[in-house]
Write an enzyme that holds these catalytic residues in place. Structure first.
Site, mmCIF file in Angstrom:
data_model
loop_
_atom_site.group_PDB
_atom_site.id
_atom_site.type_symbol
_atom_site.label_atom_id
_atom_site.label_comp_id
_atom_site.label_asym_id
_atom_site.label_seq_id
_atom_site.Cartn_x
_atom_site.Cartn_y
_atom_site.Cartn_z
ATOM 1 N N ASN A 9 29.574 -7.125 35.219
ATOM 2 C CA ASN A 9 29.504 -6.265 34.476
ATOM 3 C C ASN A 9 31.037 -5.969 33.670
ATOM 4 O O ASN A 9 31.935 -5.243 33.562
ATOM 5 C CB ASN A 9 29.315 -4.602 35.371
ATOM 6 C CG ASN A 9 29.434 -3.515 34.174
ATOM 7 O OD1 ASN A 9 29.351 -3.908 32.521
ATOM 8 N ND2 ASN A 9 28.994 -2.299 34.222
ATOM 9 N N LYS A 11 31.245 -4.480 30.885
ATOM 10 C CA LYS A 11 31.556 -3.279 30.583
ATOM 11 C C LYS A 11 31.759 -3.306 28.674
ATOM 12 O O LYS A 11 31.152 -4.412 27.821
ATOM 13 C CB LYS A 11 32.741 -2.374 30.933
ATOM 14 C CG LYS A 11 32.232 -1.837 32.637
ATOM 15 C CD LYS A 11 32.865 -1.043 33.528
ATOM 16 C CE LYS A 11 32.261 -0.792 34.535
ATOM 17 N NZ LYS A 11 33.648 0.018 34.657
ATOM 18 N N HIS A 95 23.999 3.084 34.867
ATOM 19 C CA HIS A 95 25.310 3.072 35.310
ATOM 20 C C HIS A 95 26.003 4.463 35.125
ATOM 21 O O HIS A 95 25.727 5.429 34.034
ATOM 22 C CB HIS A 95 26.316 2.042 34.726
ATOM 23 C CG HIS A 95 28.029 1.850 35.213
ATOM 24 N ND1 HIS A 95 29.201 2.451 34.777
ATOM 25 C CD2 HIS A 95 28.280 0.921 35.616
ATOM 26 C CE1 HIS A 95 29.420 2.141 35.666
ATOM 27 N NE2 HIS A 95 29.557 1.112 36.009
ATOM 28 N N GLU A 97 28.860 5.516 34.025
ATOM 29 C CA GLU A 97 29.710 5.588 32.663
ATOM 30 C C GLU A 97 28.463 6.183 31.852
ATOM 31 O O GLU A 97 29.153 7.051 30.801
ATOM 32 C CB GLU A 97 30.192 4.225 32.174
ATOM 33 C CG GLU A 97 31.873 3.883 33.295
ATOM 34 C CD GLU A 97 32.387 2.363 33.436
ATOM 35 O OE1 GLU A 97 31.713 2.068 32.841
ATOM 36 O OE2 GLU A 97 32.138 2.503 34.416
ATOM 37 N N GLU A 167 27.615 2.240 43.192
ATOM 38 C CA GLU A 167 28.965 2.751 43.205
ATOM 39 C C GLU A 167 29.678 4.296 42.688
ATOM 40 O O GLU A 167 29.014 4.882 42.279
ATOM 41 C CB GLU A 167 28.992 2.037 41.704
ATOM 42 C CG GLU A 167 28.470 0.690 41.118
ATOM 43 C CD GLU A 167 28.962 -0.153 40.276
ATOM 44 O OE1 GLU A 167 29.554 -1.081 40.087
ATOM 45 O OE2 GLU A 167 29.001 0.548 38.986
ATOM 46 N N GLY A 173 37.495 1.460 38.443
ATOM 47 C CA GLY A 173 39.122 0.829 38.037
ATOM 48 C C GLY A 173 39.428 1.513 38.714
ATOM 49 O O GLY A 173 40.053 1.830 37.372
ATOM 50 N N SER A 212 36.121 -1.147 42.436
ATOM 51 C CA SER A 212 37.090 -1.566 42.731
ATOM 52 C C SER A 212 37.044 -3.681 43.404
ATOM 53 O O SER A 212 38.127 -3.369 44.491
ATOM 54 C CB SER A 212 38.879 -1.209 42.599
ATOM 55 O OG SER A 212 38.807 0.306 41.777
#
Ligand code: 13P
Length: 250
Positions: A9, A11, A95, A97, A167, A173, A212
């Site tokens: 991904n 992003k 996701h 985010e 996730e 991240g 990660s």
């Protein structure tokens, strides 16, 4: 048997030129990989160019989002059939985010998931708890709601071909990976819950871990019985590290 899926991904990273260059570098590095499905999810603007670059390779293409309507007055949105037309076979949905910054809910995840299937795309639906939720010991409750509401009303065939990505938000991240045991515990929970809802589809649904993932931790994560692949951010941006993830068995 579930074929492992290693998905990058990207992003909001890479111009068209950078995306194509990254694929040019990745292709020879993964050309001999037969036992793992390799997927790259760039930004919308790079999809078509990347689809041309990966013709005649085994690398698959996915989008990072879509809108559920087919066409019309929805400024700024991209429809499922447009994503398919640009060369995608997969699409990431919900996701964290997007949930956090763009107001996505289990209800919009459900609409997008069904619309993706309607256009012949395989959705990768993301679930996961925040740090606060983990500390409050409500991880399973949070995930159960995301699965029951976000994935309601699928046909048996859709339920089997779907991909779920677990996730944990606190691991995205941050360099803080869930331990293989922590991840396996949630993956097993998801598969058991999925069996309650979708019966035998639970054996074929692939559950990816994201947060990660890197070349050092990937093989221990992939040893877990209910981890069927990775959804990778940072470590997918460079061809070299992503190819190491794809070749986690070597
Ligand atoms: P990182 O691999 O950068 O932690 O990102 C994970 C992720 O959000 C993939 O969708």
């Amino acid at each position: 048997m579930r074929t492992p899926l290693m998905a990058g991904n990207w992003k909001m990273n890479k111009t068209v030129g950078e995306a194509v260059a990254a694929l040019k570098a990745l292709k020879p590095l993964v050309a001999d990989v037969k036992d793992v499905e390799v997927l790259i999810c760039p930004v919308f603007t790079s999809l078509y160019a990347v689809s041309r670059e990966i013709e005649n390779s085994e690398i698959k293409l996915g989008a990072q989002n879509l809108f559920w309507e087919a066409k019309g007055a929805f400024t700024g949105e991209v429809s499922p059939s447009m994503v398919k037309d640009a060369g995608c076979s997969y699409v990431i949905i919900g996701h964290s985010e997007r949930r956090q910054y763009f107001g996505e809910t289990d209800e919009t995840v459900n609409k997008k998931t069904k619309a993706a299937f309607g256009a012949g795309l395989i959705p990768i639906v993301c679930v996961g708890e925040t740090l606060k939720e983990r500390e409050e010991n409500i991880t399973f409750k949070v995930i159960e709601k995301q699965i029951r509401d976000g994935l309601s009303g699928l046909s048996g065939e859709q339920a089997s071909s779907l991909v779920i990505a677990y996730e944990p938000v606190w691991a995205i991240g941050t360099g803080k990976t869930a331990t293989p045991d922590q991840a396996q515990e949630v993956h097993a929970f998801i598969r058991k819950l999925y069996a309650e809802i979708y019966k035998e589809a639970a054996e074929s649904v692939r559950i990816l871990y994201g947060g990660s993932v890197n070349p050092k931790n990937v093989s221990d994560l992939m040893k877990q019985p209910d981890i069927d692949g990775g959804l990778v951010g940072g470590a997918s941006l460079e061809a070299d590290s992503f190819s190491q993830l794809v070749k986690y068995l070597k």
